[in-house]
Motif scaffolding. Structure first.
Motif, PDB file in Angstrom:
ATOM      1  N   VAL A   1       0.963  -1.173  -0.055  1.00 32.44           N
ATOM      2  CA  VAL A   1       0.046   0.063   0.045  1.00 32.44           C
ATOM      3  C   VAL A   1       0.831   1.237   0.076  1.00 32.44           C
ATOM      4  CG1 VAL A   1      -1.606   1.243   1.076  1.00 32.44           C
ATOM      5  CG2 VAL A   1      -1.685  -1.216   1.363  1.00 32.44           C
ATOM      6  N   GLY A   2       0.767   2.032  -1.096  1.00 26.78           N
ATOM      7  CA  GLY A   2       1.604   3.051  -1.105  1.00 26.78           C
ATOM      8  C   GLY A   2       1.062   4.605  -1.108  1.00 26.78           C
ATOM      9  N   PHE A   3       1.408   5.522  -0.552  1.00 24.42           N
ATOM     10  CA  PHE A   3       0.779   6.935  -0.687  1.00 24.42           C
ATOM     11  C   PHE A   3       1.921   7.723  -1.294  1.00 24.42           C
ATOM     12  CE2 PHE A   3      -0.849   4.598   2.881  1.00 24.42           C
ATOM     13  CZ  PHE A   3      -2.192   4.786   3.018  1.00 24.42           C
ATOM     14  N   THR A   4       1.189   8.324  -2.352  1.00 22.62           N
ATOM     15  CA  THR A   4       2.267   9.334  -3.106  1.00 22.62           C
ATOM     16  C   THR A   4       1.842  10.695  -2.740  1.00 22.62           C
ATOM     17  OG1 THR A   4       0.655   9.289  -5.099  1.00 22.62           O
ATOM     18  CG2 THR A   4       2.183   7.666  -4.818  1.00 22.62           C
ATOM     19  N   THR A   5       2.792  11.610  -2.846  1.00 21.53           N
ATOM     20  CA  THR A   5       2.725  13.099  -2.613  1.00 21.53           C
ATOM     21  C   THR A   5       4.215  13.433  -3.206  1.00 21.53           C
ATOM     22  OG1 THR A   5       2.169  15.051  -1.596  1.00 21.53           O
ATOM     23  CG2 THR A   5       3.105  13.067  -0.047  1.00 21.53           C
ATOM     24  N   SER A   6       4.116  14.096  -4.428  1.00 21.55           N
ATOM     25  CA  SER A   6       5.567  14.492  -4.938  1.00 21.55           C
ATOM     26  C   SER A   6       5.405  15.572  -5.805  1.00 21.55           C
ATOM     27  CB  SER A   6       6.097  13.213  -5.229  1.00 21.55           C
ATOM     28  OG  SER A   6       7.397  13.612  -6.072  1.00 21.55           O
ATOM     29  N   GLY A   7       6.268  16.382  -6.101  1.00 23.38           N
ATOM     30  CA  GLY A   7       6.595  17.248  -7.348  1.00 23.38           C
ATOM     31  C   GLY A   7       6.999  16.575  -8.578  1.00 23.38           C
ATOM     32  N   GLY A   8       7.824  15.286  -8.212  1.00 26.76           N
ATOM     33  CA  GLY A   8       8.115  14.550  -9.353  1.00 26.76           C
ATOM     34  C   GLY A   8       9.663  14.051  -9.082  1.00 26.76           C
ATOM     35  N   ALA A   9      10.358  13.787  -9.983  1.00 23.89           N
ATOM     36  CA  ALA A   9      11.630  13.602 -10.064  1.00 23.89           C
ATOM     37  C   ALA A   9      12.572  14.674  -9.573  1.00 23.89           C
ATOM     38  CB  ALA A   9      12.063  13.043 -11.427  1.00 23.89           C
ATOM     39  N   ARG A  10      13.599  14.364  -8.552  1.00 21.75           N
ATOM     40  CA  ARG A  10      14.451  15.534  -7.967  1.00 21.75           C
ATOM     41  C   ARG A  10      15.557  16.011  -9.149  1.00 21.75           C
ATOM     42  NH1 ARG A  10      16.348  14.042  -2.278  1.00 21.75           N
ATOM     43  NH2 ARG A  10      14.256  13.971  -2.052  1.00 21.75           N
ATOM     44  N   MET A  11      15.389  17.353  -9.738  1.00 21.97           N
ATOM     45  CA  MET A  11      16.248  17.666 -10.591  1.00 21.97           C
ATOM     46  C   MET A  11      17.691  17.721 -10.258  1.00 21.97           C
ATOM     47  SD  MET A  11      14.692  21.417 -11.138  1.00 21.97           S
ATOM     48  CE  MET A  11      14.107  22.280 -10.018  1.00 21.97           C
ATOM     49  N   GLN A  12      17.883  17.907  -9.045  1.00 19.93           N
ATOM     50  CA  GLN A  12      19.350  18.014  -8.236  1.00 19.93           C
ATOM     51  C   GLN A  12      20.066  16.631  -8.465  1.00 19.93           C
ATOM     52  OE1 GLN A  12      16.516  19.166  -6.818  1.00 19.93           O
ATOM     53  NE2 GLN A  12      16.919  21.177  -6.113  1.00 19.93           N
ATOM     54  N   GLU A  13      19.522  15.689  -8.565  1.00 21.04           N
ATOM     55  CA  GLU A  13      20.128  14.451  -8.952  1.00 21.04           C
ATOM     56  C   GLU A  13      20.182  13.904 -10.432  1.00 21.04           C
ATOM     57  OE1 GLU A  13      19.695  11.177  -6.167  1.00 21.04           O
ATOM     58  OE2 GLU A  13      19.199  12.772  -4.737  1.00 21.04           O
ATOM     59  N   GLY A  14      19.885  14.891 -11.176  1.00 19.37           N
ATOM     60  CA  GLY A  14      19.938  14.675 -12.673  1.00 19.37           C
ATOM     61  C   GLY A  14      19.167  13.494 -13.021  1.00 19.37           C
TER      62      GLY A  14
ATOM     63  N   VAL B   1      -2.331   4.971  -3.325  1.00 23.83           N
ATOM     64  CA  VAL B   1      -3.310   5.943  -2.833  1.00 23.83           C
ATOM     65  C   VAL B   1      -2.751   7.305  -3.204  1.00 23.83           C
ATOM     66  CG1 VAL B   1      -4.407   7.032  -0.909  1.00 23.83           C
ATOM     67  CG2 VAL B   1      -3.970   4.495  -0.970  1.00 23.83           C
ATOM     68  N   LEU B   2      -3.268   8.069  -4.033  1.00 23.52           N
ATOM     69  CA  LEU B   2      -2.662   9.230  -4.593  1.00 23.52           C
ATOM     70  C   LEU B   2      -3.344  10.516  -3.578  1.00 23.52           C
ATOM     71  CD1 LEU B   2      -3.260   8.745  -8.382  1.00 23.52           C
ATOM     72  CD2 LEU B   2      -1.498   7.715  -6.878  1.00 23.52           C
ATOM     73  N   THR B   3      -2.140  11.086  -3.025  1.00 23.95           N
ATOM     74  CA  THR B   3      -2.640  12.286  -2.457  1.00 23.95           C
ATOM     75  C   THR B   3      -2.057  13.614  -3.179  1.00 23.95           C
ATOM     76  OG1 THR B   3      -0.821  12.418  -0.739  1.00 23.95           O
ATOM     77  CG2 THR B   3      -2.573  10.642  -0.528  1.00 23.95           C
ATOM     78  N   ASP B   4      -2.470  14.739  -2.408  1.00 23.43           N
ATOM     79  CA  ASP B   4      -2.140  16.056  -3.002  1.00 23.43           C
ATOM     80  C   ASP B   4      -0.630  16.332  -2.706  1.00 23.43           C
ATOM     81  OD1 ASP B   4      -3.191  18.681  -4.321  1.00 23.43           O
ATOM     82  OD2 ASP B   4      -2.533  19.615  -2.217  1.00 23.43           O
ATOM     83  N   PRO B   5       0.165  16.762  -3.538  1.00 27.14           N
ATOM     84  CA  PRO B   5      -0.177  16.842  -5.114  1.00 27.14           C
ATOM     85  C   PRO B   5       0.621  15.393  -5.421  1.00 27.14           C
ATOM     86  CG  PRO B   5       1.879  17.987  -4.439  1.00 27.14           C
ATOM     87  CD  PRO B   5       1.292  17.707  -3.190  1.00 27.14           C
ATOM     88  N   THR B   6       0.099  14.949  -6.566  1.00 25.17           N
ATOM     89  CA  THR B   6       0.953  13.733  -7.206  1.00 25.17           C
ATOM     90  C   THR B   6       1.254  14.032  -8.542  1.00 25.17           C
ATOM     91  OG1 THR B   6       0.265  11.971  -5.545  1.00 25.17           O
ATOM     92  CG2 THR B   6       0.900  11.259  -7.844  1.00 25.17           C
ATOM     93  N   THR B   7       2.464  14.411  -8.905  1.00 21.29           N
ATOM     94  CA  THR B   7       2.624  15.038 -10.425  1.00 21.29           C
ATOM     95  C   THR B   7       3.997  14.471 -10.937  1.00 21.29           C
ATOM     96  OG1 THR B   7       3.909  16.880  -9.323  1.00 21.29           O
ATOM     97  CG2 THR B   7       1.510  17.157  -9.759  1.00 21.29           C
ATOM     98  N   GLY B   8       4.235  14.714 -12.150  1.00 19.91           N
ATOM     99  CA  GLY B   8       5.511  14.864 -12.742  1.00 19.91           C
ATOM    100  C   GLY B   8       5.794  13.306 -12.979  1.00 19.91           C
ATOM    101  N   GLY B   9       7.135  12.936 -12.654  1.00 20.84           N
ATOM    102  CA  GLY B   9       7.504  11.620 -12.782  1.00 20.84           C
ATOM    103  C   GLY B   9       7.020  10.581 -11.880  1.00 20.84           C
ATOM    104  N   ILE B  10       6.520  10.804 -10.901  1.00 18.59           N
ATOM    105  CA  ILE B  10       5.448   9.811  -9.970  1.00 18.59           C
ATOM    106  C   ILE B  10       4.481   9.413 -10.596  1.00 18.59           C
ATOM    107  CG2 ILE B  10       4.836   9.481  -7.671  1.00 18.59           C
ATOM    108  CD1 ILE B  10       8.010  10.246  -8.085  1.00 18.59           C
TER     109      ILE B  10
END
Lengths: 263, 272
Positions: free
Chosen positions: B150-163, B190-199
């Motif tokens: 069971v996974g809860f997501t909340t993310s702006g996406g991939a972290r650009m600082q790790e290229g 389970v998608l929670t606010d916000p779930t975007t980009g690469g996630i």
């Protein structure tokens, strides 16, 4: 081995209007290519050209991003930015290749997945996610070649493979240097600094162990580059075809599994 | 007779009751427990506030059953990105977390499962190599032990600082999700606010069953980027959970107060 261009010069070269895209490699590398259209769900995405043909006598499935040449063609192909139906067409053809035990060659070159309201409505994220998870299990060799700009998730959706190849001036990045600079430094003019910081050149990715081969471009014509690339793809396909399916899929899993392994 | 303040002080709870929270929607300023005891939903206007990992665990996981795994894994400045080391340090301090995801095992309604809980208070829940590695290990462990995830997501996406390493985590996690799925085990996202980009473009959309929280922002491209690129006005409710349900990308929108109940029923139905 690598030419003297800066990271951002490479980004510009990768995007250049006269840089050959997927269609060029199909014409120059694949014999008797037959284009196959449509995702059987919604439509046919012009940003992805896909079909079947021969690589020196071996039947292969080819999936290529293409932006087109004339302005009309570019509009029709959405400047090479694939929509969900493009990724779904690609997956349909990969499953077809699996059925007939045909190796798959993917050509990547796009600023990224189509960014728009309709693409979101039709599940741009879901389409990419589905390709990533399904490609991990496709029981046929997959070789992916970044020939131009490898723009983020939209590029990776054709990039889950057994062998990754990059052309020397191609780039592959989590975000465009402009996007990175405007988010971090509120100034897209700092894109050259961002390009350096992102470590997005073929040489960088080779050093990270993320791509297996870099095809030299310096002092070569497009046809010569294509011929060197063809040789490399052929060799890799032969290697992968000699493996059992379990060995092939374990190899693919581990290729990505080891990226960024932590203590 | 001691005052309430003294009692709370003796229990070490004074800060807990003194801490105020402001509703991000209506601006109501209330003590933290008023939110906490209401599942982090504003008692005044009903708006869902973002939950941190600890709050999320206490919402859905049976008391005292959560055992964290790989708790001490920390990010390094893997490609030497400018200012990243300082940002990591600050994120750790501000969030009291070591990274943007908490993983472990626990029980939901008595059903044992593997859990990952992303936390947007750490660098907007962005995914670098440690987030990718922790979630990959969790799926591998769940495959080995035949556990549902069971996974809860909340993310702006991939972290650009790790290229490129960040981008590749999308493929790495997808591999582990694939193997878990092939082994016949259940994955509920389970998608929670916000779930975007690469996630969104990887494990958020790879569940057997996809649940979203009401009004959660779920999408691939950022709203401002879409507006700037297309010049079009975004439709009302664009990329919200209800929009995603309407377009066929979410199975269920579930309220927080019913979330544990629904997860329990789904886990029970798939128990093996």
């Amino acid at each position: 081995m690598y030419n003297e261009k800066s990271s951002y010069e490479k980004v510009k070269a990768a995007r250049s209007n006269d840089r050959p895209m997927g269609g060029f490699y199909i014409r120059n590398m694949i014999d008797d290519f037959i284009e196959l259209h449509g995702d059987r769900r919604f439509g046919d995405d012009g940003a992805i050209v896909s079909g079947v043909g021969y690589l020196d006598g071996i039947p292969v499935t080819v999936i290529a991003m293409e932006r087109g040449d004339s302005i009309e063609e570019r509009m029709r192909r959405n400047f090479g930015c694939p929509s969900p139906e493009g990724y779904r067409k690609a997956l349909r053809l990969m499953k077809q290749a699996e059925k007939f035990s045909r190796p798959i060659i993917c050509f990547i070159g796009s600023s990224g997945a189509n960014c728009g309201i309709d693409a979101e409505k039709r599940g741009q994220g879901e389409a990419i996610a589905e390709n990533l998870v399904e490609m991990m299990g496709i029981k046929a060799p997959i070789v992916s070649v970044v020939v131009g700009e490898g723009g983020s998730g939209g590029a990776l959706a054709l990039g889950v493979c057994d062998t990754a190849i990059m052309l020397e001036d191609a780039v592959y990045s989590v975000i465009s240097p402009e996007g990175c600079a405007s988010i971090l430094w509120k100034d897209s003019a700092k894109a050259p600094e961002a390009a350096d910081a992102l470590k997005l050149t073929a040489g960088d990715l080779y050093n990270f162990g993320i791509v297996e081969y870099v095809i030299e471009e310096k002092d070569r014509t497009a046809e010569e580059i294509c011929s060197a690339l063809k040789k490399c793809i052929k060799k890799e396909i032969a290697k992968k075809q000699a493996l059992t399916i379990d060995e092939l899929l374990d190899g693919r899993y581990n290729k990505f599994r080891k990226i960024g392994n932590c203590e | 007779m001691s005052s309430v303040k003294e009692v709370l002080g003796n229990l070490g709870l004074l800060d807990y009751f003194a801490e105020k929270r402001t509703c991000k929607k209506c601006g109501a300023e209330l003590p933290y427990p008023a939110f906490r005891n209401n599942n982090m939903v504003c008692p005044s206007c009903g708006a869902y506030q973002r939950m941190n990992a600890e709050e999320r665990i206490s919402l859905v996981v049976d008391k005292d059953t959560f055992i964290e795994t790989n708790a001490n894994m920390e990010s390094k400045n893997i490609i030497g990105f400018p200012e990243y080391s300082a940002k990591l340090k600050k994120a750790k301090k501000d969030s009291s977390l070591k990274e943007a995801v908490v993983c472990g095992t626990g029980e939901i309604g008595g059903q044992k499962c593997a859990l990952f809980i992303m936390d947007s208070s750490f660098m907007m829940g962005s995914m670098g190599t440690v987030v990718g590695e922790k979630i990959t290990r969790l799926f591998e462990m769940a495959t080995e032990n035949n556990l549902p995830v069971v996974g809860f997501t909340t993310s702006g996406g991939a972290r650009m600082q790790e290229g490129i390493y960040s981008l590749m985590q999308m493929a790495k996690v997808s591999g582990a999700v694939h193997r878990h799925s092939e082994s016949g085990n259940l994955y509920i996202a389970v998608l929670t606010d916000p779930t975007t980009g690469g996630i969104t473009a990887s494990f958020a959309m790879q569940g057997d069953i996809t649940i979203a929280e009401p009004k959660a922002l779920i999408g691939f491209a950022g709203q401002r980027v879409i507006e700037q690129t297309t010049g079009e006005k975004l439709p009302k409710g664009f990329q919200r959970a209800e929009f995603m349900l309407e377009h066929g990308f979410v199975d269920i929108i579930e309220e927080r107060k019913r979330l544990k109940y629904t997860l329990t029923r789904l886990l029970e139905l798939h128990s093996r």
